[in-house]
Design an enzyme around this catalytic site. Structure first.
Site, short mmCIF file in Angstrom:
data_model
loop_
_atom_site.label_atom_id
_atom_site.label_comp_id
_atom_site.label_asym_id
_atom_site.label_seq_id
_atom_site.Cartn_x
_atom_site.Cartn_y
_atom_site.Cartn_z
N ASP A 100 0.85 -1.19 0.00
CA ASP A 100 0.00 0.00 0.00
C ASP A 100 0.89 1.24 0.00
OD1 ASP A 100 -2.27 1.66 0.49
OD2 ASP A 100 -3.16 0.08 1.74
N ASP A 202 -3.09 4.58 -2.30
CA ASP A 202 -4.02 5.27 -1.41
C ASP A 202 -4.41 6.62 -2.02
OD1 ASP A 202 -5.17 5.23 1.37
OD2 ASP A 202 -4.09 7.13 1.49
N GLU A 262 8.68 -1.13 -16.58
CA GLU A 262 10.04 -1.68 -16.53
C GLU A 262 10.07 -2.98 -15.71
OE1 GLU A 262 13.13 1.09 -15.25
OE2 GLU A 262 11.85 2.74 -15.93
N HIS A 332 -10.89 -2.12 4.87
CA HIS A 332 -10.57 -1.69 6.23
C HIS A 332 -11.18 -0.32 6.58
CE1 HIS A 332 -7.97 0.47 3.60
NE2 HIS A 332 -7.61 1.27 4.58
N ASP A 333 -11.95 0.27 5.65
CA ASP A 333 -12.53 1.60 5.88
C ASP A 333 -14.05 1.58 6.07
OD1 ASP A 333 -10.15 3.01 5.68
OD2 ASP A 333 -10.35 3.32 3.52
O1 TEU Z 1 -8.94 6.26 2.55
C1 TEU Z 1 -9.37 7.41 1.88
C2 TEU Z 1 -10.79 7.68 2.02
O2 TEU Z 1 -11.36 8.32 1.18
C3 TEU Z 1 -11.42 7.15 3.25
O3 TEU Z 1 -11.17 8.08 4.23
C4 TEU Z 1 -12.88 6.94 3.13
O4 TEU Z 1 -13.54 8.08 2.68
C5 TEU Z 1 -13.44 6.61 4.47
O5 TEU Z 1 -12.55 5.80 5.17
C6 TEU Z 1 -14.76 5.91 4.31
O6 TEU Z 1 -15.26 5.65 5.58
C7 TEU Z 1 -7.58 5.99 2.57
C8 TEU Z 1 -7.32 4.78 3.46
O7 TEU Z 1 -7.97 3.65 2.92
C9 TEU Z 1 -7.73 5.09 4.86
O8 TEU Z 1 -7.59 3.99 5.71
C10 TEU Z 1 -6.87 6.24 5.33
O9 TEU Z 1 -7.27 6.64 6.61
C11 TEU Z 1 -6.94 7.43 4.38
O10 TEU Z 1 -6.80 7.06 3.02
C12 TEU Z 1 -5.84 8.40 4.67
O11 TEU Z 1 -4.61 7.87 4.24
#
Ligand code: TEU
Ligand code: CA
Length: 539
Positions: A100, A202, A262, A332-333
């Site tokens: 990531d 990300d 590459e 994970h979000d």
């Molecule tokens: O997530 C970006 C993002 O847009 C999230 O914040 C999303 O809107 C939210 O989690 C939905 O509930 C990325 C990563 O996946 C997240 O874990 C990070 O916290 C964020 O970027 C900052 O790097």
């Protein structure tokens, strides 16, 4: 498992959240040695690759999405040697390894930022986005942080504001500076040289901001709020015209792709949160000269009504063109899909039919750890909440901890994850669904998921084919036609809890078996019991 250079196209990527997968050294936090010890299990699922959420040196304010050294492993997770061992074992098992890259922002403890904030003239002065206050001292414009409040934080040393789209401790890089772009590409090369097979990028559309720092306009009444954030977040009230998805990003992605090329057989999947996500996906993944794939929040935050799914697919067909999506139901979000999409559905059958849906679409697939077990969202009590996004918005939005609790390997109180109480509690409700419990029960979901993934990997039409939707006389059903090298395959999915019937047409050549679903075809009448699917070759 595909072994071609295009393994990623239509591939299945298993997402691991390292803090919560397996703790090998008994400190309550998952680590690389833990992951390596469980790779046999991951490979047994029949997936092509793993994606590891960030493992780099970090103050962990956003649990690794705040990097303070792009070329080292955080000691919490292990060492570079542990990571090499992980890559070697994964490759032995035929698994690709994706990591990531969080390059839109760094941790505020990154030496680059520490240097940048000293004064307006140091060599890194222009590496982050700095701006003077308005004459009244207030921030330069109305840009907001996704995690709450203004996107601007005052720095008392430089007497300027710096931009942060996320936490205050996650300052945004100034991608208009060519040295910044070069430094990030060099850091990515470090990992490619070590043998990683790709990157999850990300917030890939957040790299550039508009140098004019114009105010964003509001979303007008009646216009949809399509940003991938909870709708009680005022961030969704703005149209993000000036703070993200800037046109300059396309050139940077082309430079990145030239470097990736590459290293044959490597790939990228970008995370896109945008007002017009599919348009952005099309822009970023078409033409074969930018990203390989991208994912949006289409199936990560909306309800699962058949009309909604048909709409997403229709838009995808119309907008995405030769671009390549990566589908995910969970990560994970967001709240785990079994709970978010299927709260009132059968907890065993529903996760399987939703997986069948994304495995039947044109695109690749991300499977989040524990989805193969049908895990529901964990209920984390307020005292145990860790997510900095969840604390201020509690209780309306409880943050992201409920999908980040430790993986349940067995039914013992700590789930076989660790020997001490972990950083987030093990969900008691999840224990009966542990890997060991399901392995021992031939009827368990885990076996069905394995069977389905293995079967799907043997269907070139499902892996590679173009997609169209077929009208059937039952709006509860999703009916798709996939087409590849002259072969056509019909997929009909019943995502409801009731038996459904539909007339499927007279072009069915042969029903496909081996995926584990049941159905019955009588002439042109298809009967699909609750949560079942039908796959057939068309003439
Ligand atoms: O997530 C970006 C993002 O847009 C999230 O914040 C999303 O809107 C939210 O989690 C939905 O509930 C990325 C990563 O996946 C997240 O874990 C990070 O916290 C964020 O970027 C900052 O790097
Ligand atoms: Ca550990």
């Amino acid at each position: 498992m595909t072994t071609t250079l295009n393994w990623w196209k239509g591939g299945v990527i298993y997402q691991i959240y390292p803090r919560s997968f397996m703790d090998a050294n008994g400190d309550g936090i998952g680590d690389l040695a833990g992951i390596t010890s469980k790779l046999d299990y991951v490979a047994s699922l029949g997936v092509d690759a793993i994606w590891l959420s960030p493992i780099f040196t970090s103050p962990m304010k956003d649990f690794g999405y705040d990097v303070s050294d792009y070329c080292d492993i955080d000691p919490m997770f292990g060492t570079l040697a542990d990571f090499k061992a992980l890559i070697d074992r994964a490759h032995e098992l035929g698994l690709k390894v994706m990591i990531d890259q969080v390059i839109s922002h760094s941790a505020d403890s990154h030496p680059w930022f520490e240097e940048s904030r000293q004064d307006k003239t140091n060599p890194k002065a222009d590496w982050y986005v700095w701006s003077d206050p308005k004459p009244d001292g207030s921030p330069p414009n109305n840009w907001l942080s996704i995690f709450g409040g203004s996107a601007w934080k005052w720095d008392s040393r430089r007497l300027q504001y710096y931009l942060h789209n996320f936490l205050e401790s996650q300052p945004d890089f100034n991608f208009h500076n060519p040295d910044v772009r070069k430094a990030h590409l060099e850091n990515m090369r470090f990992w490619l040289d070590m043998g990683v097979d790709g990157f999850r990028l990300d917030t890939v559309n957040f790299y550039f901001h508009s140098e004019g720092l114009e105010d964003n306009p509001p979303v007008l009444p009646g216009e949809p709020k399509t940003m991938g954030a909870p709708h009680d977040n005022p961030y969704t009230y703005q149209r993000h015209v000036y703070d993200l998805s800037r046109p300059e990003n396309l050139d940077f992605l082309k430079d990145m792709r030239a470097m990736m090329d590459e290293y044959p057989g490597t790939t990228t999947v970008g995370e896109i949160g945008d007002d017009f996500p599919l348009k952005r996906m099309a822009e970023y993944t078409s033409g074969g000269d930018k990203l390989h794939m991208a994912y949006t929040f289409d199936f990560l935050n909306k309800p699962h009504a058949p009309d909604y799914i048909r709409d997403v697919l229709k838009n995808m067909q119309e907008i995405v063109g030769d671009g390549w999506p990566c589908w995910a139901l969970s990560n994970h979000d967001v709240v785990r899909s079994r709970t978010r999409w299927g709260a009132n559905e059968d907890g065993e059958a529903y996760p399987l039919i939703t997986l069948a849906l994304i495995l039947s679409l044109r695109g690749s697939v991300c499977l989040y750890q524990g989805e193969e077990l049908g895990l529901p969202e964990a209920d984390v009590p307020f005292e145990r909440i860790q997510d900095p996004y969840g604390i201020p918005l509690w209780p309306v939005f409880k943050g992201r901890d409920g999908c980040r609790t430790p993986m349940v390997w067995d039914k013992s109180p700590l789930g076989g994850f660790s020997t001490v109480e972990p950083w987030l509690p093990v969900s008691k409700e999840q224990l009966p669904l542990s890997v060991a419990e399901q392995e021992a029960n031939p009827d368990a979901l885990l076996h069905k998921v394995r069977k389905l993934i293995h079967w799907r990997q043997q269907q070139p039409v499902l892996v590679n084919g173009e997609l169209s939707q077929r009208d059937v006389d039952n709006a509860q059903l999703i009916a798709l036609v996939r087409e590849y090298q002259g072969e056509r395959l019909l997929v009909v999915l019943n995502m409801t809890g009731e038996s459904q019937q539909a007339t499927v047409g007279n072009d069915i050549a042969a029903e496909l078996q081996g995926h584990g679903f049941t159905s019955s075809l009588n002439g042109q009448t298809l009967t699909l019991p609750a949560y079942q699917a039908f796959f057939a070759k068309l003439s």
